[in-house]
Write an enzyme that holds these catalytic residues in place. Structure first.
Site, short mmCIF file in Angstrom:
data_model
loop_
_atom_site.label_atom_id
_atom_site.label_comp_id
_atom_site.label_asym_id
_atom_site.label_seq_id
_atom_site.Cartn_x
_atom_site.Cartn_y
_atom_site.Cartn_z
CG HIS A 32 -2.02 -0.84 1.01
ND1 HIS A 32 -3.23 -0.52 0.13
CD2 HIS A 32 -1.91 -2.29 1.49
CE1 HIS A 32 -4.06 -1.61 0.50
NE2 HIS A 32 -3.43 -2.69 0.88
CG LEU A 121 2.65 -16.00 -6.58
CD1 LEU A 121 3.14 -17.58 -6.80
CD2 LEU A 121 3.34 -15.28 -5.65
CB SER A 124 -2.32 -11.00 -15.44
OG SER A 124 -1.88 -10.14 -14.37
CD GLU A 157 -2.93 -6.95 -15.74
OE1 GLU A 157 -4.02 -6.92 -15.40
OE2 GLU A 157 -1.95 -7.78 -15.77
CG ASP A 169 1.71 -7.05 -10.16
OD1 ASP A 169 2.27 -6.51 -9.08
OD2 ASP A 169 0.40 -7.49 -10.11
CE1 TYR A 219 -7.13 -3.41 -1.32
CE2 TYR A 219 -9.06 -4.09 -2.23
CZ TYR A 219 -8.19 -4.50 -1.69
OH TYR A 219 -7.72 -5.80 -1.59
#
Ligand code: ADP
Ligand code: MG
Length: 378
Positions: A32, A121, A124, A157, A169, A219
């Site tokens: 975060h 993990l 994508s 994405e 990522d 969130y």
């Protein structure tokens, strides 16, 4: 996996193409923190998506997914988007390269992977980075820089898969390097490699396989708290805020906002502390910081859940050196730094105890910090 891909490629498309791979990722610490202008600390892992790819001289892409056992064929214009979810990742990467002025021509591809899907993990990102790297090598003389490759995955994405993700990522998947974690500064986008060779320890992911769906957009609420406090401090983000500054406005803000900001400020410092500890080869301190992050995520940021706190308690009780929630929270994984001699016992116990309490076994994955996007061979 390689042999299987080559065999199926040969059956479907004939003569061999080129093999590429890219990896899933873990984040050791720094949760975060991205939207607060702080640091994240990911690394690529030894779980990959691998693809064999060959230009086919047409304007069509023909791609087969071994794991999903499905085939897709599509053109390269916006209106050619395939309907299958998995194929949209490949299509998106092609389109995002084109949008940036890069070249994509028709190709044939067969791919498979061993990054567990949806386990935190980032399978994508591995998929996007594998194709982005490959198409850069195959059609663009590697002229697209690595950061742009990561952004191509991220935009895929956003624009083709409906996931509004950050850059971590894809960054980790593209830039990953064996035996190294990367500290990414989410404000300046500068990054630095740190050696991660935990001799005598293993990294173990424990996936609770629960995902609590929460109604009130937790969130967004966390984000809003952070923004409110930053504003009160006259800052854009909490990046440069200190505990002294926060304590000075404590009476002007809600208790909730105070604890959210406290976590963010402390978490930024923990990433820096872990980097120092790694430079000194001090894995005990790394582990202690991981527990402190869990505590902060659970008590101050309040994004844990019963199952994740249980996994953390079991790890602590068994003497695991470090353990924490990995990812946004409310379910998903814990990441654990476990002494070799405790490894088997930990896995056995955590499976049994979790199942006794929650009725299903968690999934457990050993991971080793490895290379990211690459050409496997010609
Ligand atoms: P994660 O957290 O693993 O990234 P996502 O839901 O973001 O989970 O991405 C998972 C999706 O990525 C799958 O639904 C699929 O469309 C695609 N994907 C990932 N790995 C594979 C694979 N081995 N074969 C085909 N598609 C895959
Ligand atoms: Mg994903």
């Amino acid at each position: 996996m390689k042999t299987k891909i080559e065999k199926i490629f040969k059956e479907k498309f004939g003569e061999g193409g080129t093999l590429y791979a890219s990896a899933g990722r873990i984040n050791l610490i720094g949760e975060h923190t991205d939207y607060n202008g702080g640091f994240v600390f990911p690394g690529a892992i030894d779980k990959v998506i691998m693809a064999e790819i060959k230009p086919n001289g047409t304007d069509k892409v023909r791609v087969f997914s071994i794991d999903i056992d499905d085939y897709a064929e599509f053109g390269l214009r916006e209106e050619d988007a395939p309907s299958q979810g998995w194929a949209r990742y490949v299509f998106g990467v092609c389109r995002e390269i084109q949008k940036r002025g890069g070249v994509v021509k028709g190709f044939d591809a067969v791919f498979a992977g061993n990054v567990p899907l949806g386990a935190g993990l980032s399978s994508s990102a591995a998929l996007e980075s594998c194709f982005a790297f490959a198409l850069n090598d195959m059609f663009n003389d590697n002229k697209i820089d690595k950061f742009e490759l990561a952004r191509i995955g991220q935009s895929t994405e956003h624009n083709y898969c409906g996931v509004n993700c950050g850059i971590m990522d894809q960054f980790a998947s593209v830039f990953g390097r064996k035996g190294n974690l990367m500290r990414l500064d989410c404000r300046s986008m500068e990054y630095e490699y740190f050696p991660f060779n935990p001799v005598g320890y293993e990294l173990v992911l424990v996936d609770s396989k629960v995902k609590h769906e929460l109604k009130d957009s937790p969130y967004n609420k966390r984000r809003e708290s952070c923004e409110r406090v930053a504003k009160r401090l006259g800052m854009d983000t909490l990046r440069d805020a200190t505990m002294e500054q926060l304590n000075a406005v404590k009476t002007d803000i809600t208790a909730e906002d105070y604890f959210r900001a406290k976590f963010v400020i402390e978490e930024k410092q923990r990433v820096l502390d872990v980097c120092d500890a790694l430079n000194a080869g001090d894995y005990e301190t790394v582990g202690a910081c991981m527990y402190a992050t869990h505590e902060g995520l659970s008590k101050d940021y309040e994004v844990s859940c019963e199952e994740l706190d249980f996994l953390n308690d079991v790890a602590k009780e068994l003497g695991v050196i470090g353990s924490r929630i990995m990812g946004g929270g409310f379910g998903g994984c814990t990441i654990n730094l476990v002494k070799n001699e405790l490894h088997d016992k930990f896995i056995e116990e955590v499976k049994v105890r979790f199942k006794d309490k929650y009725g299903h076994e968690p999934a457990v994955y050993d991971v080793v910090i490895s290379d990211g996007a690459r050409k496997v061979e010609d």
